[in-house]
Design an enzyme around this catalytic site. Structure first.
Site, PDB file in Angstrom:
ATOM      1  N   ASN A   1      54.939  -6.595  66.574  1.00  0.00           N
ATOM      2  CA  ASN A   1      53.483  -6.176  66.021  1.00  0.00           C
ATOM      3  C   ASN A   1      53.669  -6.131  64.551  1.00  0.00           C
ATOM      4  O   ASN A   1      52.947  -5.199  63.898  1.00  0.00           O
ATOM      5  CB  ASN A   1      53.277  -4.830  66.584  1.00  0.00           C
ATOM      6  CG  ASN A   1      54.275  -3.639  66.616  1.00  0.00           C
ATOM      7  OD1 ASN A   1      55.133  -3.996  65.998  1.00  0.00           O
ATOM      8  ND2 ASN A   1      53.930  -2.513  67.032  1.00  0.00           N
TER       9      ASN A   1
ATOM     10  N   ASP B   1      93.112  -1.149  59.483  1.00  0.00           N
ATOM     11  CA  ASP B   1      94.634  -1.138  59.419  1.00  0.00           C
ATOM     12  C   ASP B   1      95.206   0.120  59.619  1.00  0.00           C
ATOM     13  O   ASP B   1      96.170   0.336  60.197  1.00  0.00           O
ATOM     14  CB  ASP B   1      94.880  -1.629  57.871  1.00  0.00           C
ATOM     15  CG  ASP B   1      94.765  -0.959  56.815  1.00  0.00           C
ATOM     16  OD1 ASP B   1      93.569  -0.381  56.770  1.00  0.00           O
ATOM     17  OD2 ASP B   1      95.385  -0.855  55.816  1.00  0.00           O
TER      18      ASP B   1
ATOM     19  N   HIS C   1      94.040   2.194  49.507  1.00  0.00           N
ATOM     20  CA  HIS C   1      92.679   1.424  49.666  1.00  0.00           C
ATOM     21  C   HIS C   1      91.805   2.505  50.651  1.00  0.00           C
ATOM     22  O   HIS C   1      92.529   3.165  51.493  1.00  0.00           O
ATOM     23  CB  HIS C   1      92.499   0.163  50.141  1.00  0.00           C
ATOM     24  CG  HIS C   1      93.486   0.109  51.456  1.00  0.00           C
ATOM     25  ND1 HIS C   1      94.845   0.119  51.739  1.00  0.00           N
ATOM     26  CD2 HIS C   1      92.990  -0.147  52.741  1.00  0.00           C
ATOM     27  CE1 HIS C   1      95.244   0.135  53.068  1.00  0.00           C
ATOM     28  NE2 HIS C   1      94.187  -0.050  53.792  1.00  0.00           N
ATOM     29  N   HIS C   2      90.661   2.393  50.720  1.00  0.00           N
ATOM     30  CA  HIS C   2      89.633   3.102  51.445  1.00  0.00           C
ATOM     31  C   HIS C   2      89.478   4.653  51.078  1.00  0.00           C
ATOM     32  O   HIS C   2      88.971   5.405  51.671  1.00  0.00           O
ATOM     33  CB  HIS C   2      90.058   3.120  52.840  1.00  0.00           C
ATOM     34  CG  HIS C   2      90.011   1.725  53.536  1.00  0.00           C
ATOM     35  ND1 HIS C   2      89.344   0.844  52.714  1.00  0.00           N
ATOM     36  CD2 HIS C   2      90.503   1.138  54.484  1.00  0.00           C
ATOM     37  CE1 HIS C   2      89.443  -0.240  53.588  1.00  0.00           C
ATOM     38  NE2 HIS C   2      90.052  -0.175  54.807  1.00  0.00           N
TER      39      HIS C   2
ATOM     40  N   GLU D   1      80.349  -0.070  62.443  1.00  0.00           N
ATOM     41  CA  GLU D   1      80.592   1.133  62.611  1.00  0.00           C
ATOM     42  C   GLU D   1      79.344   2.117  63.148  1.00  0.00           C
ATOM     43  O   GLU D   1      79.292   2.921  64.030  1.00  0.00           O
ATOM     44  CB  GLU D   1      81.327   1.944  61.695  1.00  0.00           C
ATOM     45  CG  GLU D   1      82.738   1.580  61.461  1.00  0.00           C
ATOM     46  CD  GLU D   1      83.008   0.129  60.666  1.00  0.00           C
ATOM     47  OE1 GLU D   1      84.298  -0.159  60.692  1.00  0.00           O
ATOM     48  OE2 GLU D   1      82.071  -0.122  60.267  1.00  0.00           O
TER      49      GLU D   1
ATOM     50  N   ASP E   1      60.008  -4.752  66.557  1.00  0.00           N
ATOM     51  CA  ASP E   1      60.593  -5.818  65.745  1.00  0.00           C
ATOM     52  C   ASP E   1      61.312  -5.382  64.549  1.00  0.00           C
ATOM     53  O   ASP E   1      62.357  -6.010  64.400  1.00  0.00           O
ATOM     54  CB  ASP E   1      59.446  -6.949  65.266  1.00  0.00           C
ATOM     55  CG  ASP E   1      58.057  -6.447  64.720  1.00  0.00           C
ATOM     56  OD1 ASP E   1      58.005  -5.028  64.527  1.00  0.00           O
ATOM     57  OD2 ASP E   1      57.337  -7.206  64.715  1.00  0.00           O
TER      58      ASP E   1
ATOM     59  N   GLU F   1      55.438   3.959  60.555  1.00  0.00           N
ATOM     60  CA  GLU F   1      55.399   4.247  59.223  1.00  0.00           C
ATOM     61  C   GLU F   1      53.764   3.912  58.907  1.00  0.00           C
ATOM     62  O   GLU F   1      53.482   4.697  57.724  1.00  0.00           O
ATOM     63  CB  GLU F   1      56.446   3.506  58.494  1.00  0.00           C
ATOM     64  CG  GLU F   1      57.697   3.510  59.124  1.00  0.00           C
ATOM     65  CD  GLU F   1      58.525   4.631  59.006  1.00  0.00           C
ATOM     66  OE1 GLU F   1      57.755   5.771  58.556  1.00  0.00           O
ATOM     67  OE2 GLU F   1      59.777   4.845  59.173  1.00  0.00           O
TER      68      GLU F   1
ATOM     69  N   GLY G   1      65.734  10.374  65.056  1.00  0.00           N
ATOM     70  CA  GLY G   1      64.901   9.374  64.738  1.00  0.00           C
ATOM     71  C   GLY G   1      65.473   8.282  63.821  1.00  0.00           C
ATOM     72  O   GLY G   1      64.754   7.796  62.944  1.00  0.00           O
TER      73      GLY G   1
ATOM     74  N   GLY H   1      55.979  -5.315  62.019  1.00  0.00           N
ATOM     75  CA  GLY H   1      56.531  -4.501  61.252  1.00  0.00           C
ATOM     76  C   GLY H   1      56.505  -2.956  61.503  1.00  0.00           C
ATOM     77  O   GLY H   1      56.477  -2.763  62.932  1.00  0.00           O
TER      78      GLY H   1
END
Length: 583
Positions: free
Chosen positions: A486, A38, A123-124, A60, A459, A492, A421, A488
């Site tokens: 693959n 708004d 608001h916000h 966003e 994925d 990591e 990253g 996951g």
């Protein structure tokens, strides 16, 4: 109502919002990313009125990623969010753009200046009457913050912010309060374009630096050139290309510099990343008696875990704000002018050839009877399939590290987020890059075909920003999307938690996503690829390959959970060691 004498004296009054969007169009922006709220709705009405297209993203954060990708192809971009909730959702993407030197103009629709002055409980907000808290956050990730709380300063602030965004190649923040949108500014200013020329170096200082560089270059026996991301971001590629082509010096790129050099040139030697370098590259670079390092960003992933072994005593560094010759630094000397003069004056040089990278698939992969698609097989094979001028986007992880082994055709634009990253970046960036390619083609003429935009993402990463496939379809974009299935978060796993459930993801029916997001059969084509033979068939499929194909092409491609490019494994081990250090 009292007449504002300053406004009545305007020769060609235009609304603040019109002035802003006309300036954005002037510098090359054709599409505006973001979401409505708004506090920005009235401003959004000015977008189409001024020849710009509203994209309309799913959220966003995705809009910020898309604006980043758009800017990397188009040269600059714009993002509109609403105050507080909207802008904070975009902060991660804007921080990434700041980290990686990407010029994004972030426009935030603000509550009225009256509401701000009175500290109203709106608001916000945080409910404390402080309307500066969010702009203060963005000050740390912006090279300029323009608070348009006074219409009489608005035009000057807008011009200054856009100029800094372009010249410094970093995000800027512009607040646009609801009661300022339709205030008047001097439209006559629009007849004078924003000056986007880089300030010239001091001539005497530049000539001295050139003479020092030439002295070392002309006495070197086996020099090399190493090009990195800031050569791209700080708009020095014309000068770099001329130096590389005229000199014949063996030229290498850092991972973040992929796409900076025409990789079909005879003196292009491949990727240098310390231990993660292409075959033969490390030995050639580290044995050089002079390294012309252009736009270096020596981050951990960009150096394969800080495994660079290049002495500063043998290095000349070229940057946007200084040149460093060995241990002597010359501040205020931008690389563009220096490179231009060095190229013009260098004369005959001593050249020793470097390695010649190729897209040959390793022999052990060719001899393997296994039908499984391996990382070692796929990335060189990809290099054989890519076309000149493709835009290739790789997510941080197996895709980005794998692409180090791909020799690109000429004029490929490579997009990745090696330094920041942020997982999921690549899918949002793909939307922005594909739209920028479409906008560039439209500017070139009705018959111009947009460059192919090709995304490679994992994925796990895809699940974070999959909604942007819907935005692509809504905007008539036709990228080629490879989702590497693959099981996951592979990168990591290699850092820590090989079998930990936090590195797993819910399996999706990925090929069903485009249709679930509203894609019609005439808009899209989906594929499932589980073997090398199926990959070969896909790469020979005429519709799939054709740049003129108007369909979004979506590929599920399967690779083993435990497979990864060798350089990813090595860099992950280095990251794990760094993370484990106690002091």
């Amino acid at each position: 109502m009292a007449t504002d004498l300053r406004t009545s004296e305007l020769k060609e009054p235009v609304d603040v919002a019109e002035y802003l969007f006309r300036r954005l169009r002037e510098v090359g922006v054709r599409s505006i990313h973001g979401l409505p709220g708004d506090y920005n709705l009235v401003a959004l009405d000015y977008i189409s009125k001024n020849g710009l297209k509203w994209v309309g993203n799913a959220n966003e954060l995705n809009a910020g990623y898309a604006a980043d990708g758009y800017a990397r192809v188009k040269g600059i971009s714009a993002l509109v969010t609403t105050f507080g909730v909207g802008e904070l959702s975009a902060v991660n993407a804007i921080a990434g753009a700041y980290s990686e030197y990407v010029p994004v103009v972030h426009i935030v629709g603000y509550p009225s200046t009256i509401s701000q002055r009175n500290g109203m409980l709106l608001h916000h907000t945080l409910g404390n009457g402080d309307f500066r808290v969010f702009s203060n956050i963005s000050r740390e990730i912006s090279c300029a913050v323009a608070m348009l709380n006074d219409a009489h300063e608005a035009a000057t602030l807008i011009d200054d912010a856009i100029r800094k965004c372009y010249l410094l190649s970093r995000p800027v923040y512009i607040s646009l309060p609801t009661d300022i949108v339709q205030k008047k500014v001097e439209g006559e200013r629009l007849k004078t374009p924003i000056d986007l020329n880089f300030p010239p170096n001091d001539a005497e200082k530049e000539d001295y630096v050139v003479s020092v560089v030439l002295k070392y270059l002309q006495s070197a026996k086996n020099p090399v050139i190493l090009v990195d991301a800031c050569a791209i971001r700080h708009r020095a590629l014309n000068e770099v290309h001329k130096l590389v082509e005229k000199s014949g010096i063996p030229t290498f790129v850092a991972p973040m510099g992929k796409g900076a050099i025409n990789e079909t040139l005879p003196n292009y030697g491949g990727v240098y990343a310390g231990d993660g370098s292409n075959t033969g590259v490390r030995e050639r670079v580290e044995s050089a008696d002079l390294v012309l390092s252009i736009g270096a960003i020596k981050s951990d992933f960009n150096t394969a875990g800080f495994t660079y072994q290049v002495s500063q005593l043998n290095t000349i560094d070229f940057h946007s704000s200084y040149v460093r010759v060995k241990y002597s630094e010359y501040p205020g000397v931008r690389m563009n002018g220096v490179l231009r003069k060095v190229t013009a004056q260098m004369g005959q040089l001593s050249i020793q050839a470097g390695p010649t990278p190729n897209n040959e698939i390793p022999q052990e992969e060719l001899l393997s009877p296994e039908p499984t698609i391996t990382q070692a097989w796929f990335w060189p094979r990809l290099g054989q399939w890519l076309q000149p001028e493709d835009i290739v986007i790789t997510e941080t992880g197996t895709a980005n590290f794998g692409s180090w082994e791909t020799r690109f055709p000429r004029d490929v634009t490579a997009i990745s987020q090696v330094l920041w990253g942020s997982i999921g970046y690549a899918t949002g960036s793909c939307q922005g890059a594909a739209l920028a390619a479409k906008d560039l083609a439209a500017e070139a003429g009705a018959d111009q075909v947009p460059r192919r935009t090709i995304l490679f993402t994992g994925d796990g990463s895809f699940q974070l920003t999959a909604q942007e496939v819907g935005t692509m379809l809504r905007n008539g974009l036709n990228p080629i999307i490879f989702v590497i299935c693959n099981e996951g978060y592979t990168i990591e796993r290699y850092i820590h938690g090989w079998d930990a459930d936090y590195n797993d993801v819910q399996p999706w029916d990925y090929k069903a996503v485009p249709a679930a997001l509203g894609g019609r059969p005439d808009q899209l084509a989906t594929y499932v690829v589980k073997s090398r033979q199926q990959t070969e068939e896909l790469f020979m499929d005429r519709e799939f390959v054709d740049p003129k194909c108007k369909k979004l092409r979506f590929v599920e491609i399967y690779m083993d959970r435990d497979d990864a490019p060798k350089v990813l494994k090595m860099t992950a081990e280095a990251a794990a060691r760094t993370n484990a250090k106690l002091e």
